[in-house]
Design a protein around this motif. Sequence first.
Motif, PDB file in Angstrom:
ATOM      1  N   ARG A  76       1.611   6.716  -6.902  1.00  0.00           N
ATOM      2  CA  ARG A  76       0.526   7.640  -7.240  1.00  0.00           C
ATOM      3  C   ARG A  76       0.992   9.089  -7.034  1.00  0.00           C
ATOM      4  O   ARG A  76       0.762   9.958  -7.870  1.00  0.00           O
ATOM      5  CB  ARG A  76      -0.709   7.324  -6.404  1.00  0.00           C
ATOM      6  CG  ARG A  76      -1.962   8.032  -6.814  1.00  0.00           C
ATOM      7  CD  ARG A  76      -3.219   7.539  -6.107  1.00  0.00           C
ATOM      8  NE  ARG A  76      -3.086   7.360  -4.665  1.00  0.00           N
ATOM      9  CZ  ARG A  76      -3.030   6.181  -4.044  1.00  0.00           C
ATOM     10  NH1 ARG A  76      -3.130   5.051  -4.730  1.00  0.00           N
ATOM     11  NH2 ARG A  76      -2.898   6.111  -2.732  1.00  0.00           N
ATOM     12  N   LEU A  77       1.655   9.360  -5.909  1.00  0.00           N
ATOM     13  CA  LEU A  77       2.157  10.707  -5.638  1.00  0.00           C
ATOM     14  C   LEU A  77       3.249  11.118  -6.630  1.00  0.00           C
ATOM     15  O   LEU A  77       3.296  12.272  -7.075  1.00  0.00           O
ATOM     16  CB  LEU A  77       2.683  10.795  -4.203  1.00  0.00           C
ATOM     17  CG  LEU A  77       1.618  10.714  -3.106  1.00  0.00           C
ATOM     18  CD1 LEU A  77       2.276  10.602  -1.733  1.00  0.00           C
ATOM     19  CD2 LEU A  77       0.684  11.915  -3.177  1.00  0.00           C
ATOM     20  N   ARG A 122       2.143   1.700  -3.570  1.00  0.00           N
ATOM     21  CA  ARG A 122       1.094   2.251  -4.439  1.00  0.00           C
ATOM     22  C   ARG A 122       0.907   3.746  -4.191  1.00  0.00           C
ATOM     23  O   ARG A 122       0.790   4.533  -5.133  1.00  0.00           O
ATOM     24  CB  ARG A 122      -0.224   1.500  -4.232  1.00  0.00           C
ATOM     25  CG  ARG A 122      -0.305   0.202  -5.011  1.00  0.00           C
ATOM     26  CD  ARG A 122      -1.725  -0.370  -5.011  1.00  0.00           C
ATOM     27  NE  ARG A 122      -2.137  -0.855  -3.693  1.00  0.00           N
ATOM     28  CZ  ARG A 122      -1.822  -2.055  -3.207  1.00  0.00           C
ATOM     29  NH1 ARG A 122      -1.117  -2.898  -3.942  1.00  0.00           N
ATOM     30  NH2 ARG A 122      -2.219  -2.422  -2.006  1.00  0.00           N
ATOM     31  N   THR A 123       0.907   4.124  -2.937  1.00  0.00           N
ATOM     32  CA  THR A 123       0.746   5.539  -2.594  1.00  0.00           C
ATOM     33  C   THR A 123       1.920   6.354  -3.133  1.00  0.00           C
ATOM     34  O   THR A 123       1.735   7.431  -3.717  1.00  0.00           O
ATOM     35  CB  THR A 123       0.614   5.713  -1.069  1.00  0.00           C
ATOM     36  OG1 THR A 123      -0.529   4.990  -0.627  1.00  0.00           O
ATOM     37  CG2 THR A 123       0.492   7.177  -0.682  1.00  0.00           C
ATOM     38  N   GLU A 156       0.835  -1.204   0.000  1.00  0.00           N
ATOM     39  CA  GLU A 156       0.000   0.000   0.000  1.00  0.00           C
ATOM     40  C   GLU A 156       0.871   1.256   0.000  1.00  0.00           C
ATOM     41  O   GLU A 156       0.571   2.240  -0.678  1.00  0.00           O
ATOM     42  CB  GLU A 156      -0.960   0.011   1.195  1.00  0.00           C
ATOM     43  CG  GLU A 156      -1.918   1.180   1.186  1.00  0.00           C
ATOM     44  CD  GLU A 156      -2.768   1.266  -0.084  1.00  0.00           C
ATOM     45  OE1 GLU A 156      -3.037   2.410  -0.518  1.00  0.00           O
ATOM     46  OE2 GLU A 156      -3.155   0.224  -0.632  1.00  0.00           O
TER      47      GLU A 156
END
Length: 162
Positions: A19-20, A15-16, A12
């Motif tokens: 994305r950022l 993924r974060t 997770e």
Amino acid sequence: MAPQGKLDLDPEAVRTARRLAARAAEPIIDMARSHTTVSVERALLRLAGLTGADDEGRPWANHLADAVRGQVGLEHGLALPVWDALLTGSHGSLDDLARAAARGGCRSGSRPAPTPSTPARPRARRPAAAWRASTGAVPSATGCWPSCPPPTGPTRPGRWST
């Protein structure tokens, strides 16, 4: 979730972070897709098969890129005006067009912006096929080279011809 993979990172968190990072890079990518440089455009001519130089050692790609820049600008690239000139002009090859540009024998004109069915596309296939054969390059599943961003922005109307 439990950490996984060789680095033992939380999926997770990965993924974060991705994305950022994508969000942070978006303005730079948008700018790069809508801008070009003389060096990039000269490289395009070289990839299309334009080689050699005049008697003073100035590359034909420089002559042609400078002539297009002086006539219609390079803001939207030189592929369209150059291939349009090949299609509608009297020069049978990119080399002939570059030599004419070096002599000052090319001028700009105008015409409506091309559609995707522009007849210049078949004319561009031969140099592209020669480049692919010489490099062994293979397009991606989208038909674009892996390093090519998709085209964006308006197409510059205009024609650069002889």
